[in-house]
Design a protein around this motif. Structure first.
Motif, PDB file in Angstrom:
ATOM      1  N   GLN A  21       0.772  -1.203  -0.013  1.00 24.41           N
ATOM      2  CA  GLN A  21       0.135  -0.118   0.046  1.00 24.41           C
ATOM      3  C   GLN A  21       0.891   1.223   0.032  1.00 24.41           C
ATOM      4  OE1 GLN A  21      -2.412  -1.842   3.534  1.00 24.41           O
ATOM      5  NE2 GLN A  21      -4.053  -0.720   2.266  1.00 24.41           N
ATOM      6  N   HIS A 122       1.677  -9.296   4.954  1.00 22.31           N
ATOM      7  CA  HIS A 122       0.575  -8.369   4.904  1.00 22.31           C
ATOM      8  C   HIS A 122      -0.017  -8.624   3.460  1.00 22.31           C
ATOM      9  CE1 HIS A 122      -1.532  -4.593   6.898  1.00 22.31           C
ATOM     10  NE2 HIS A 122      -2.297  -4.984   5.908  1.00 22.31           N
ATOM     11  N   TRP A 123      -0.308  -9.670   2.990  1.00 22.37           N
ATOM     12  CA  TRP A 123      -0.958 -10.094   2.035  1.00 22.37           C
ATOM     13  C   TRP A 123      -0.302 -10.539   0.435  1.00 22.37           C
ATOM     14  CZ3 TRP A 123      -5.837  -6.420   3.040  1.00 22.37           C
ATOM     15  CH2 TRP A 123      -6.413  -6.971   4.466  1.00 22.37           C
ATOM     16  N   ASN A 167      -0.916 -10.618   9.193  1.00 23.34           N
ATOM     17  CA  ASN A 167      -1.799  -9.600   9.350  1.00 23.34           C
ATOM     18  C   ASN A 167      -3.205 -10.105   8.976  1.00 23.34           C
ATOM     19  OD1 ASN A 167      -2.920  -6.777   9.566  1.00 23.34           O
ATOM     20  ND2 ASN A 167      -3.197  -7.041   7.473  1.00 23.34           N
ATOM     21  N   GLU A 168      -4.306  -9.944   9.738  1.00 26.03           N
ATOM     22  CA  GLU A 168      -5.655 -10.329   9.433  1.00 26.03           C
ATOM     23  C   GLU A 168      -5.898 -11.670   8.832  1.00 26.03           C
ATOM     24  OE1 GLU A 168      -7.532  -6.905   7.737  1.00 26.03           O
ATOM     25  OE2 GLU A 168      -7.300  -5.874   9.752  1.00 26.03           O
ATOM     26  N   ASN A 297      -6.517  -5.357  15.195  1.00 23.32           N
ATOM     27  CA  ASN A 297      -7.085  -4.339  14.129  1.00 23.32           C
ATOM     28  C   ASN A 297      -8.254  -4.069  14.403  1.00 23.32           C
ATOM     29  OD1 ASN A 297      -4.350  -4.611  13.314  1.00 23.32           O
ATOM     30  ND2 ASN A 297      -5.017  -5.448  11.157  1.00 23.32           N
ATOM     31  N   TYR A 299     -11.854  -1.780  13.881  1.00 20.89           N
ATOM     32  CA  TYR A 299     -12.317  -0.672  13.245  1.00 20.89           C
ATOM     33  C   TYR A 299     -14.082  -0.483  13.690  1.00 20.89           C
ATOM     34  CZ  TYR A 299      -8.201  -0.510  10.102  1.00 20.89           C
ATOM     35  OH  TYR A 299      -6.915  -0.321   9.371  1.00 20.89           O
ATOM     36  N   TRP A 350     -18.965   1.901   7.446  1.00 22.16           N
ATOM     37  CA  TRP A 350     -18.233   1.226   8.717  1.00 22.16           C
ATOM     38  C   TRP A 350     -18.924   1.977   9.782  1.00 22.16           C
ATOM     39  CZ3 TRP A 350     -12.414  -0.547   7.870  1.00 22.16           C
ATOM     40  CH2 TRP A 350     -12.505  -1.267   6.623  1.00 22.16           C
ATOM     41  N   GLU A 376      -3.912  -1.478  14.405  1.00 20.02           N
ATOM     42  CA  GLU A 376      -4.451  -0.801  13.580  1.00 20.02           C
ATOM     43  C   GLU A 376      -5.781  -0.343  14.225  1.00 20.02           C
ATOM     44  OE1 GLU A 376      -5.278  -2.328   9.480  1.00 20.02           O
ATOM     45  OE2 GLU A 376      -3.608  -3.349   9.578  1.00 20.02           O
ATOM     46  N   TRP A 423      -4.175   3.331  11.888  1.00 23.36           N
ATOM     47  CA  TRP A 423      -3.960   3.237  10.387  1.00 23.36           C
ATOM     48  C   TRP A 423      -4.421   4.507   9.821  1.00 23.36           C
ATOM     49  CZ3 TRP A 423      -1.832  -0.438   7.592  1.00 23.36           C
ATOM     50  CH2 TRP A 423      -2.141  -0.656   6.303  1.00 23.36           C
ATOM     51  N   SER A 430      -5.691   2.434  -0.672  1.00 22.47           N
ATOM     52  CA  SER A 430      -6.521   1.268  -0.049  1.00 22.47           C
ATOM     53  C   SER A 430      -6.805   0.090  -0.858  1.00 22.47           C
ATOM     54  CB  SER A 430      -8.007   2.110   0.131  1.00 22.47           C
ATOM     55  OG  SER A 430      -9.163   1.064   0.546  1.00 22.47           O
ATOM     56  N   TRP A 431      -6.662  -1.229  -0.723  1.00 25.72           N
ATOM     57  CA  TRP A 431      -6.469  -2.178  -1.575  1.00 25.72           C
ATOM     58  C   TRP A 431      -7.704  -2.283  -2.546  1.00 25.72           C
ATOM     59  CZ3 TRP A 431      -2.562  -5.591  -0.693  1.00 25.72           C
ATOM     60  CH2 TRP A 431      -2.030  -5.309   0.734  1.00 25.72           C
ATOM     61  N   ASN A 433     -10.299   0.398  -2.746  1.00 24.72           N
ATOM     62  CA  ASN A 433     -10.785   1.883  -2.769  1.00 24.72           C
ATOM     63  C   ASN A 433      -9.745   2.787  -3.302  1.00 24.72           C
ATOM     64  OD1 ASN A 433     -13.235   0.820  -0.987  1.00 24.72           O
ATOM     65  ND2 ASN A 433     -11.482   0.362  -0.076  1.00 24.72           N
ATOM     66  N   LYS A 437     -10.191   6.786  -0.312  1.00 23.20           N
ATOM     67  CA  LYS A 437     -10.577   6.626   1.113  1.00 23.20           C
ATOM     68  C   LYS A 437      -9.116   6.798   1.745  1.00 23.20           C
ATOM     69  CE  LYS A 437     -12.818   2.995   3.755  1.00 23.20           C
ATOM     70  NZ  LYS A 437     -13.098   1.596   3.947  1.00 23.20           N
ATOM     71  N   TYR A 439      -6.575   7.670   5.007  1.00 26.83           N
ATOM     72  CA  TYR A 439      -6.438   7.187   6.542  1.00 26.83           C
ATOM     73  C   TYR A 439      -5.242   7.905   7.259  1.00 26.83           C
ATOM     74  CZ  TYR A 439      -9.592   3.243   6.390  1.00 26.83           C
ATOM     75  OH  TYR A 439     -10.611   2.227   6.270  1.00 26.83           O
TER      76      TYR A 439
HETATM   77  C1  BG6 Z   1      -6.985  -3.451   7.229  1.00 25.58           C
HETATM   78  C2  BG6 Z   1      -5.801  -3.884   6.430  1.00 25.58           C
HETATM   79  O1  BG6 Z   1      -8.263  -4.458   6.940  1.00 25.58           O
HETATM   80  O2  BG6 Z   1      -7.908  -2.365   6.967  1.00 25.58           O
HETATM   81  C3  BG6 Z   1      -5.237  -2.361   6.037  1.00 25.58           C
HETATM   82  O3  BG6 Z   1      -4.822  -4.418   7.306  1.00 25.58           O
HETATM   83  C4  BG6 Z   1      -6.427  -1.599   5.011  1.00 25.58           C
HETATM   84  O4  BG6 Z   1      -4.436  -3.161   5.109  1.00 25.58           O
HETATM   85  C5  BG6 Z   1      -7.417  -1.357   6.369  1.00 25.58           C
HETATM   86  O5  BG6 Z   1      -5.952  -0.875   4.384  1.00 25.58           O
HETATM   87  C6  BG6 Z   1      -8.266  -0.398   5.775  1.00 25.58           C
HETATM   88  O6  BG6 Z   1      -9.172  -1.062   4.927  1.00 25.58           O
HETATM   89  P1  BG6 Z   1      -9.707  -0.220   3.383  1.00 25.58           P
HETATM   90  O7  BG6 Z   1     -10.432  -1.288   2.786  1.00 25.58           O
HETATM   91  O8  BG6 Z   1     -10.578   0.728   4.196  1.00 25.58           O
HETATM   92  O9  BG6 Z   1      -8.342   0.352   3.061  1.00 25.58           O
END
Ligand code: BG6
Length: 476
Positions: A21, A122-123, A167-168, A297, A299, A350, A376, A423, A430-431, A433, A437, A439
């Motif tokens: 990222q 991390h993926w 990670n996750e 992590n 959210y 979210w 995170e 984060w 963002s993977w 988005n 988006k 952060y």
């Molecule tokens: C977590 C990941 O799931 O959420 C991060 O570890 C990711 O890599 C973050 O960027 C936020 O997710 P998104 O989809 O809002 O970018």
């Protein structure tokens, strides 16, 4: 609380990122291709077909980024290593140039009194391993992942004291094999649970290796924890929330901490024909690995109600950024997710729930008695750069300060929290988005066409966090 406890003196105020990222430089210095490098090239997979080829160019600008961290007073920076920089094909000979980059990054952090926190995975799996044996679907990955991890343990022994194994795991297995939103884009619960079991074995092997090597420091996985609530006190709904917590949270945390799958969840999967095969020796391995901390992590929370047998199934993810576009989702016969009427939502739907972090920390403390590292937490929003190159992200300050307060309350309740990584540090990809988006504390001029100037600008939240760190959270 009548009296709030203070944050520990050595509390790690930090911020986080992930290689794919932020780094960019996707073909530089011998780096191999990862599954994400390929996946983003499939039409329709990401917002405006955005890829991380350049990302925010951290690979070339890490010194500038670290200087900003230093000025802000950051105590720790969590980043991930791209496996494909170390082993372009997943295994074989070490790519020295790749290793050198992380040596430089880590040395720069240490020089600036910032504790490096290293995520092993991390993926961004090497595509070569995906092609060769199906990546996480084969037990062969256990050896390759352990070999990669051991290489980093040896290289950074004594320099890096905080290590995140996976990670996750819950997210990369679910989105990769159940929702087809991440690579390899599969939609098959049986395969998902099989992959997930293998990831547990790899995680346990690497944690044991770390301890066998007497590595100075701590290691643990980072789990994406979404605590579950019931919509009301109807016992059917309360049971639905218990089912959700068992299947979506304890299913991972119990295995990390105890090496055991939760009984009801395991039985449900057996009934469905989705349960992973547990081979001889697996159980012993899982029970032998003891993480030093649990990375979380956080959210949001999830609110649940009973979902009849003919009710909704897996929904789709909201990547458009339009409120109210999230689909209903659940497991027929068990639970479905519903909107919590007591909280607000971000533009990606979210739920914003700081109290949920306190609740989550208390659940973990009661169930496992393990120190937690918050690896995170943050708010993804559209940020606006003003004419004076300022970003007035008061919504992010509000979000983060409420979460910091919730952590302080959880510490007052008795939770052991080692640190807090927001984060993210800079804005990043963002993977799914793109760059809409955001952060970060630091705005990066980058967009979906990758033609931004890549200049960095401090947001208002940057100064807010600087003060929090100076005061060690005393006014939070
Ligand atoms: C977590 C990941 O799931 O959420 C991060 O570890 C990711 O890599 C973050 O960027 C936020 O997710 P998104 O989809 O809002 O970018």
């Amino acid at each position: 609380h009548k009296k709030l406890a203070s944050f520990p003196k050595d509390f790690l105020w930090g911020s986080a990122s992930a290689a794919y990222q932020v780094e960019g430089a996707w073909q530089e210095d011998g780096k191999g291709v990862s599954v994400w490098d390929e996946f983003v090239r499939i039409p329709g997979k990401t917002f405006k077909a955005t890829n991380g080829d350049m990302a925010v160019d951290h690979y070339h600008r890490y010194k500038e980024d670290i200087a900003l961290m230093k000025e802000q007073g950051l105590k720790t920076y969590r980043f991930s290593v791209a496996w494909t920089r170390i082993f372009p094909n997943g295994r074989g000979e070490v790519n020295q140039k790749g290793l050198e980059f992380y040596h430089d990054l880590i040395d720069e952090l240490i020089k600036n009194d910032i504790e490096p926190m290293l995520t092993l995975y991390h993926w961004d799996l090497p595509q070569a391993l995906q092609d060769e044996y199906g990546g996480w679907e084969s037990r062969k990955i256990i050896d390759d992942f352990t070999n990669y991890a051991t290489t980093l343990f040896e290289a950074f022994r004594g320099k890096v004291h905080y290590w995140v194994s996976l990670n996750e795991q819950n997210v990369f297995t679910s989105l990769g094999y159940m929702l087809a939103a991440h690579p390899p884009g599969v939609q098959d619960p049986k395969r998902m649970y099989a992959v997930n079991h293998i990831a547990f074995l790899a995680n346990a092997t690497v944690i044991n290796k770390f301890h066998e090597m007497n590595m100075p420091g701590k290691i643990g996985p980072s789990f994406a924890y979404t605590p579950n609530y019931s919509i009301d006190s109807n016992p059917k709904n309360v049971l639905a929330a218990e089912d959700a917590e068992d299947l979506m949270a304890n299913y991972w945390m119990d295995v990390y901490m105890w090496g055991k799958y939760p009984i009801a969840a395991r039985n449900y999967l057996l009934e469905q024909g989705w349960a992973p095969e547990i081979e001889e020796g697996d159980q012993e391995l899982l029970e032998s690995a003891k993480p030093d901390f649990l990375g979380i992590n956080y959210y949001q929370t999830a609110t649940n109600m009973f979902n009849p047998l003919d009710g909704v199934g897996m929904g789709k993810m909201n990547t458009t950024g339009k409120k109210g576009t999230s689909e209903e989702s659940g497991i027929p016969g068990m639970y479905k997710k519903v909107d919590n009427p007591f909280v607000n939502r971000t533009n990606w739907d979210w739920e914003i729930d700081p109290e949920g972090l306190r609740i989550g920390l208390r659940r973990i403390t009661s169930r496992y008695r393990i120190p937690v590292m918050i690896t995170e937490n943050g708010l993804g929003e559209y940020d606006k750069l003003t004419e004076n190159n300022e970003i007035h992200d008061e919504y992010r300050i509000e979000y983060l300060s409420n979460h910091v307060h919730a952590i302080r309350e959880a510490i007052s309740d008795g939770a052991t929290v080692l640190g807090y990584c927001t984060w993210s540090y800079t804005d990043l990809l963002s993977w799914l988005n793109g760059y809409q988006k955001r952060y970060g504390f630091v705005y990066v001029d980058q967009d979906e066409n990758q033609d931004g100037s890549l200049a960095r600008y401090k947001k208002d939240s940057y100064y807010w966090y600087q003060k929090v760190i100076q005061e060690n959270g005393e006014n939070s």
